[in-house]
Design a protein around this motif. Structure first.
Motif, short mmCIF file in Angstrom:
data_model
loop_
_atom_site.label_atom_id
_atom_site.label_comp_id
_atom_site.label_asym_id
_atom_site.label_seq_id
_atom_site.Cartn_x
_atom_site.Cartn_y
_atom_site.Cartn_z
N GLY A 92 0.83 -1.19 0.00
CA GLY A 92 0.00 0.00 0.00
C GLY A 92 0.87 1.24 0.00
O GLY A 92 2.07 1.18 0.30
N VAL A 93 0.25 2.39 -0.32
CA VAL A 93 1.01 3.62 -0.43
C VAL A 93 0.23 4.79 0.17
O VAL A 93 -0.98 4.88 0.01
CB VAL A 93 1.35 3.91 -1.92
CG1 VAL A 93 0.09 4.12 -2.74
CG2 VAL A 93 2.29 5.09 -2.06
N PRO A 94 0.92 5.68 0.90
CA PRO A 94 0.27 6.89 1.38
C PRO A 94 0.31 7.96 0.29
O PRO A 94 1.36 8.18 -0.32
CB PRO A 94 1.11 7.29 2.59
CG PRO A 94 2.49 6.80 2.26
CD PRO A 94 2.31 5.56 1.42
N ILE A 95 -0.79 8.61 0.06
CA ILE A 95 -0.91 9.64 -0.97
C ILE A 95 -1.12 11.00 -0.30
O ILE A 95 -1.96 11.13 0.59
CB ILE A 95 -2.09 9.34 -1.92
CG1 ILE A 95 -1.86 8.01 -2.65
CG2 ILE A 95 -2.32 10.49 -2.91
CD1 ILE A 95 -0.65 7.98 -3.56
N GLY A 96 -0.36 11.99 -0.75
CA GLY A 96 -0.45 13.30 -0.12
C GLY A 96 0.17 13.32 1.27
O GLY A 96 -0.18 14.14 2.11
N PHE A 97 1.10 12.42 1.48
CA PHE A 97 1.72 12.21 2.79
C PHE A 97 2.80 13.27 3.02
O PHE A 97 3.54 13.60 2.11
CB PHE A 97 2.32 10.81 2.81
CG PHE A 97 2.80 10.33 4.13
CD1 PHE A 97 1.91 9.90 5.10
CD2 PHE A 97 4.16 10.28 4.41
CE1 PHE A 97 2.36 9.43 6.32
CE2 PHE A 97 4.62 9.81 5.63
CZ PHE A 97 3.71 9.39 6.57
N SER A 98 2.92 13.84 4.22
CA SER A 98 2.16 13.50 5.41
C SER A 98 1.27 14.64 5.89
O SER A 98 0.79 14.64 7.02
CB SER A 98 3.13 13.14 6.54
OG SER A 98 3.96 14.26 6.85
N LEU A 99 1.00 15.63 5.00
CA LEU A 99 0.23 16.80 5.41
C LEU A 99 -1.13 16.93 4.73
O LEU A 99 -2.01 17.59 5.25
CB LEU A 99 1.05 18.08 5.16
CG LEU A 99 2.39 18.15 5.90
CD1 LEU A 99 3.16 19.41 5.47
CD2 LEU A 99 2.18 18.15 7.40
N GLY A 100 -1.29 16.32 3.56
CA GLY A 100 -2.57 16.37 2.87
C GLY A 100 -2.82 17.61 2.05
O GLY A 100 -3.87 17.75 1.42
#
Length: 223
Positions: free
Chosen positions: A61-69
């Motif tokens: 899996g991958v975080p998108i817009g990490f880490s502030l959004g």
């Protein structure tokens, strides 16, 4: 809940900004050894982690817009598409906190919806950073996530202060209902924490200290 059941719902994460390729190799080997089903790594390492884990039917899996959004929707969409091309099979995106705080709810909803579309049916979890929100904002965020077509509301990254609490999980579960996903992340440090969070309504846990958690130890990780 026994150990294997807990392993099955933990997303093992390694998101340190200083992570080296050697670190990722070790992390993936640990994942295989302990039987976790899904891992999360930063976008740069998705392809490499996928090459190591796909033969073992372990999802990356991958975080998108990490880490502030705070990235634009276009940026989040392109990051999502590239990550999927590189092998990502689950998407954890950060909500646009600034837009939420500004009550620009159409912007927030569209931001999520566009990432959902770009994900082409893959599981999408939306991180709201509960420690930075009022109760009213948590409720609003959860409702927007449901409306936008995502699959999970997720408590936190663990990088921006605070993390999962039983009360927040209970609140989010009460808003999204039984059939929707609630992922607790940030501050789940031991087996007892994990059981408490699950009892409160979480059906997925994100933790960098996953091995300590399933081993009956206490992790000092904040995410």
């Amino acid at each position: 809940m026994d150990k294997q059941d807990l392993i099955n719902i933990i997303d093992y994460t390694f998101l340190k900004p200083t992570a080296s390729k050697e670190d990722i190799t070790t992390f993936c080997n640990e994942t295989i050894e302990h039987g976790f089903k899904t891992v999360f790594v930063n976008p740069y390492y998705v392809s490499y982690a996928h090459s190591l884990l796909s033969p073992h039917n372990i999802k990356v899996g991958v975080p998108i817009g990490f880490s502030l959004g705070g990235a634009t929707t276009h940026t989040k969409v392109e990051e999502t598409k590239e990550s999927i091309r590189n092998g990502a099979e689950e998407i954890d995106m950060l909500i646009n906190l600034g837009a939420l705080k500004s009550k620009e709810f159409d912007v927030v909803r569209n931001d999520i919806s566009e990432v959902v579309k770009a994900s082409e049916g893959l599981l999408v979890k939306v991180i709201i950073e509960t420690a930075l929100l009022t109760k009213e904002e948590k409720i609003t965020a959860a409702n927007l996530i449901v409306e936008a077509g995502a699959d999970f509301v997720k408590t936190a990254t663990g990088f921006n202060g605070g993390g999962a609490t039983a009360s927040d999980v209970q609140l989010l579960r009460s808003v999204v209902g039984k059939g929707f996903g609630v992922k607790a992340a940030g501050g789940v440090r031991n087996y007892e924490d994990a059981l408490t969070i699950v009892k409160a309504g979480a059906n997925r846990i994100g933790a960098s200290g996953a091995i300590a958690i399933i081993s009956g130890e206490t992790s000092n990780a904040s995410y």
